[in-house]
Design an enzyme around this catalytic site. Structure first.
Site: not given
Lengths: 248, 248
Positions: B170, B58, B37
């Site tokens: 997030m 991502k 990632d």
């Protein structure tokens, strides 16, 4: 206090001696004294043969070293110029009382460093192949203690309403109240639930069932602390083992 | 599929390359292919010079490899007999979509193993010396995503009522809504709050303030993803740095 004195508050991880971090390993390798909890895998002490080992077990309900005594010992050892590792099961800051030790060190102006570890609740889920968060099933996970300081009940209705996976630490003594509390607060009695005993150790045992059935199963299977209780839809993703098949 | 084919779903930890586990390190050392990632510290790839590295970034809002494509790639590589490490920032099972990858591997009968990692939310707290649980302040901690799949609001009232520390992943794009949602649900505007950007990396930045003031500060300080938002009384225990002093 000498220039070298320092206290490392170190998370040992959940039990599997390979689930410790490189940073924790390095701290152990340079330790002169290691204060170690009951729940820490003794295999980890092979990394610090040079250190004096001081067991300061703190198991619920058993004889243990009082927290204030541990705090004072950490400060006193640092005052002697020692490099000290305080090795704690799981993570020092997740139901580990690491905050209390840190505040004692701060108050005494002792240099310290916090090295996090894998917390047993999340590791228990990983060991059973249960993703604590999963798209379409939930938005998060709540880690709570089943053993509140003052014996007051947990906010069951709020915990249910968060719709998060619930991971309960130190909850085995109160498993019937936990099951009843969540069901009375509106959670389905059929909500998937698992108990993972001695997580990530060779002797790990797990039972997967429903919230309603778990207290009975835990009793008949004599599941004991240390164990993690997990409640939520994600438990349906648990790997199927002989042990769990018996109860599904 | 050959006898050796296996996929390891591995947590790389929060960023500091020493905050990886011994078990994860061993998996990297025997990998033939590593799917990595964006959020993983590239320094970790020094442990697997023998492996082919496949970046499958991502990042929210940016160009990335679709999840179903990653799932198919894992299955295809295993079918070629490869030993594969899927290296994910933090923990694969805490907002890591590791569950989806695991289900794809199960469906294809690919042998796999899950190796947990330190999740960035809890590590962000440790790096700021904030114990996520602390006697007398709370009974637990809730890890939630600030970026829900369907854009629906989080259950603010329930989250407030749990009286747990809230750790939001997030959430930077929605920080104003998060602050407003919690305050409208009854949380004090003065509730301590911190944002930790790039946690445990050399470029880590953190701002400690109140729930009400944080959206403005995050804007003026240009705090960006990846960042963790922490809300709760325990934030008062954060270490005092030059950076945070400016705002207290």
């Amino acid at each position: 206090m000498t220039a070298t004195a320092k206290v490392y508050l170190v998370g040992a991880g959940p039990g599997d001696p390979e689930l410790i971090t490189l940073k924790a390993l390095k701290a152990l390798q340079q330790a002169e004294v290691v204060l170690v909890d009951d729940l820490v895998n003794p295999a980890l002490l092979a990394h610090c043969p040079q250190a004096r080992i001081v067991p300061v077990g703190k198991r619920g309900g058993c004889k243990s070293t009082p927290q204030h005594f541990i705090n004072r010992m950490l400060v006193a050892l640092a005052a002697q110029g020692q490099t000290v590792v305080r090795l704690k099961g799981g993570d020092p800051f997740v139901f580990g009382r690491g905050g209390e030790e840190m505040l004692a060190l701060r108050a005494a102006n002792v240099p310290y460093e916090v090295i996090p570890g894998l917390t047993s609740g999340l590791s228990a889920c990983a060991s059973m192949e249960v993703p604590v968060t999963h798209r379409g099933l939930n938005h998060g996970v709540t880690l709570i203690t089943g053993h509140t300081q003052d014996g007051e009940p947990l906010p069951w209705a709020a915990l249910v309403a968060t719709q998060t996976t619930l991971v309960v630490y130190m909850g085995m003594q109160h498993l019937p109240e936990i099951s009843r509390g969540l069901i009375q607060a509106g959670m389905s009695p059929e909500m998937p639930c698992m108990v993972v005993e001695n997580c990530t150790r060779p002797q790990q045992r797990a039972v997967v069932s429903s919230l309603q059935a778990m207290p009975y199963l835990a009793h008949t299977q004599q599941l004991k602390s240390p164990a993690i209780i997990v409640v939520g839809e994600v438990v349906t993703l648990a790997k199927t083992t002989q042990q769990t098949q018996d109860w599904q």
